[in-house]
Design a protein around this motif. Structure first.
Motif, PDB file in Angstrom:
ATOM      1  N   GLN A  61      39.646  33.680  25.916  1.00  0.00           N
ATOM      2  CA  GLN A  61      39.411  32.409  26.730  1.00  0.00           C
ATOM      3  C   GLN A  61      38.489  32.542  27.794  1.00  0.00           C
ATOM      4  OE1 GLN A  61      43.676  32.068  27.796  1.00  0.00           O
ATOM      5  NE2 GLN A  61      44.065  30.931  25.608  1.00  0.00           N
ATOM      6  N   HIS A  62      38.235  33.775  28.398  1.00  0.00           N
ATOM      7  CA  HIS A  62      37.166  33.680  29.406  1.00  0.00           C
ATOM      8  C   HIS A  62      36.158  34.690  29.104  1.00  0.00           C
ATOM      9  CE1 HIS A  62      41.082  32.589  31.425  1.00  0.00           C
ATOM     10  NE2 HIS A  62      40.484  31.561  31.842  1.00  0.00           N
ATOM     11  N   TRP A  63      35.614  34.565  27.889  1.00  0.00           N
ATOM     12  CA  TRP A  63      34.649  35.678  27.297  1.00  0.00           C
ATOM     13  C   TRP A  63      33.529  35.769  28.163  1.00  0.00           C
ATOM     14  CZ3 TRP A  63      35.948  39.257  24.175  1.00  0.00           C
ATOM     15  CH2 TRP A  63      35.105  40.186  23.547  1.00  0.00           C
ATOM     16  N   THR A  64      32.812  34.894  28.307  1.00  0.00           N
ATOM     17  CA  THR A  64      31.376  34.799  29.066  1.00  0.00           C
ATOM     18  C   THR A  64      31.663  35.591  30.497  1.00  0.00           C
ATOM     19  OG1 THR A  64      30.742  32.806  27.874  1.00  0.00           O
ATOM     20  CG2 THR A  64      29.508  33.530  29.423  1.00  0.00           C
ATOM     21  N   GLU A  65      32.761  35.060  31.192  1.00  0.00           N
ATOM     22  CA  GLU A  65      32.635  35.774  32.349  1.00  0.00           C
ATOM     23  C   GLU A  65      33.031  37.247  32.485  1.00  0.00           C
ATOM     24  OE1 GLU A  65      35.535  32.163  32.861  1.00  0.00           O
ATOM     25  OE2 GLU A  65      33.937  32.512  31.115  1.00  0.00           O
ATOM     26  N   VAL A  66      33.926  37.666  31.336  1.00  0.00           N
ATOM     27  CA  VAL A  66      34.536  38.913  31.423  1.00  0.00           C
ATOM     28  C   VAL A  66      33.874  39.983  30.533  1.00  0.00           C
ATOM     29  CG1 VAL A  66      36.882  38.077  31.915  1.00  0.00           C
ATOM     30  CG2 VAL A  66      36.322  38.699  29.495  1.00  0.00           C
ATOM     31  N   HIS A  68      43.443  36.258  26.886  1.00  0.00           N
ATOM     32  CA  HIS A  68      42.782  35.939  28.274  1.00  0.00           C
ATOM     33  C   HIS A  68      41.343  36.184  28.038  1.00  0.00           C
ATOM     34  CE1 HIS A  68      41.727  35.999  32.663  1.00  0.00           C
ATOM     35  NE2 HIS A  68      42.683  35.289  32.832  1.00  0.00           N
ATOM     36  N   THR A  71      44.644  23.736  32.901  1.00  0.00           N
ATOM     37  CA  THR A  71      45.295  24.917  32.247  1.00  0.00           C
ATOM     38  C   THR A  71      45.785  24.418  30.940  1.00  0.00           C
ATOM     39  OG1 THR A  71      47.675  24.280  32.959  1.00  0.00           O
ATOM     40  CG2 THR A  71      46.162  25.623  34.552  1.00  0.00           C
ATOM     41  N   ALA A 101      40.895  41.060  32.851  1.00  0.00           N
ATOM     42  CA  ALA A 101      41.256  40.888  31.541  1.00  0.00           C
ATOM     43  C   ALA A 101      42.569  41.405  31.288  1.00  0.00           C
ATOM     44  CB  ALA A 101      40.215  41.413  30.420  1.00  0.00           C
TER      45      ALA A 101
END
Lengths: 335, 335
Positions: free
Chosen positions: A40-45, A37, B10, A32
């Protein structure tokens, strides 16, 4: 979790995890690199961030002292900034003082303007503005940062999309506001860059102070070292769920979108105000004329939401100075 | 130079250089992965882009056919989107038809609203909207993309900051607009995502059609295959220099900021209109009532600015269909 953003030479800065007591911090790490960022990638991070945050609070990681003076806004740029005016006490005072035409559907549809979101100011950044004649004012507010919100979502669903809660100062130029309102096109010159307290928190960090879609804390506002107001966030007439749903009525919201409460305002006069304009309308109502002037260059404003009875609040402190912009000339005719 | 953006996974897409005749394209290359990146690093990347563009036009590089259907908006997200209403013919017609209070300083200070800039639509993307009852309308416009603009800059300096010229459709929901104007907070629900023609061009590409801070071309607008209007961009009452300076009065503009002209509108009735609302007010003025309805789902709109007497214009074509949004429910009370 508590997040801040270290100012660097990138647009989005470097994401920090801040300890619960705001004393220590560590880089959030390569998963992160920035708060945008992460959103935008919350579930993964999120799981890795949670683990790192727990280790930080347990003292299990090598950390640094947290220095808010090194911080940009938690989101130095966001995809969108929509600011409500959800404390109707404020709207009623303004209408009473100026005897303006009634705002349609004031009690049932939130007021909201679209702000600029590309150039937010950090908690201790100087605030460059072109002229004292523009009637410089602060507005102490709470706000939320959302994940993806589909077009047309209902308030309950919208409230569940809240990822972070923030505290902010919606800088305002009162000489422009009334003219821009009369055009119908809304605020633009009246709203220069908005400033943010250093720490953005997940709602769970607020405990009972995040309730009913509102921030149940007092926002203490000091102008040049004197207390100006300490209104409570619980008197919001619309919830953040209502505000998010309003913004998403005809558009989807992308992750990182910021939604603001509008200036915090309470019915009790003892609470004071979170903006000068409101104190001035109270003076007009009570004494027939405004007595308090607007801000001057070198004036300072400090804002901090506090836990009841305790020391520091969850978001840290905004403490800024207004300065004359370097390039203050302007060829546009005066209004 | 002519630029387009290949839609990928992207946020910013992949930057393409497009040949002068819009037939061929090549990736701009690693120096400029996206248009936003190129604008943020313009001084460093422009010479290499110019060389690559010259080689493309000379047929000296292996290129691909240019397919606008693969394109996102040239800037799929921008830092800021400020849309003027710089054709006063349009404002005068609206005021005459609705007998509204005079807009302050209409002839001397540009009207401008702040729009959302995080989710622009490409030239052939379907346009998802929640309800035909919102009174769906198009607005054909020109716009510019600027480099860094300091706070308080004068119009001539502002005009020199123009990096690119674009053509756009400022989608509008007329059922929301008047209510939002009466609140004074301006457009928000009335302005869903804006759409852009595929090709953004440097001003030199327009030759004599970039003159006096205005796009000196007709904008042809067709609704469901029938000509709706072809007003000329030269009748703008304020120049793009004026509009940029207005936006920068109390804030600096960051590279990639978009400034729009407002709906193109001419005094000559023979030019037709670039939005339905304007045709309707002309009907009200001439015949006492509006005769033309707003758009329905599955309706199509096509917009193309044309070189006089020639075939294709410099920006390519917007050709879109309006569709019902997947999640069209909404819990907010109707206005």
């Amino acid at each position: 979790m508590k997040f801040a953003t270290l100012q660097d030479h990138t647009l989005d800065g470097q994401l920090l995890l801040v300890s619960r007591d705001l004393r220590r911090c560590i880089a959030a790490g390569p998963l992160a690199p920035s708060l945008l960022h992460a959103l935008q990638h919350w579930t993964e991070v999120e799981p890795a961030l949670q683990a790192r945050y727990a280790a930080l609070n347990a003292g299990a990681l090598a950390s640094q002292p947290f220095d808010p003076r090194q911080c940009a806004a938690p989101l130095p740029r966001g995809p969108q900034w929509c600011d409500g005016s959800a404390f109707l006490n404020h709207a009623h005072l303004m209408a009473q003082a100026f005897n303006t035409p009634p705002i349609p559907d004031l009690e049932t549809i939130p007021l909201m303007y679209q702000g600029a979101s590309d150039d937010f100011l950090g908690p201790h950044a100087d605030v460059p503005l072109p002229s004292e004649a523009d009637a410089i004012d602060f507005e102490g507010e709470f706000g939320v940062v959302v994940g993806a919100v589909p077009m047309g979502c209902a308030p309950a669903e919208a409230l569940a999309a809240v990822r972070l809660v923030v505290q902010l100062n919606d800088w305002s130029l009162r000489a422009m506001g009334p003219r821009e309102m009369r055009t119908g096109f809304g605020f633009l010159q009246a709203k220069p860059s908005t400033s943010f307290a250093p720490v953005a928190v997940t709602p769970d960090e607020l405990g009972n102070a995040w309730h009913d879609g509102r921030v149940q804390l007092q926002l203490e506002v000091d102008w040049n070292g004197e207390r100006f107001g300490q209104p409570h966030g619980g008197e919001m007439s619309f919830s953040f769920g209502d505000l998010i749903a309003h913004a998403a009525r005809t558009r989807r919201l992308t992750p990182g979108t910021l939604i603001g409460s509008g200036t915090v305002s309470n019915a009790s006069r003892a609470a004071g105000s979170a903006c000068i304009a409101e104190r001035r309308v109270i003076e007009i109502i009570d004494r027939g004329e405004p007595l308090t002037g607007f801000m001057r260059f070198d004036d300072r404003v400090r804002m901090e939401a506090r836990w009841p009875g305790a020391g520091a609040g969850p978001f840290g402190v905004i403490e800024q100075r207004v300065v004359r912009a370097a390039n203050a000339g302007n060829a546009e005719p005066a209004a």
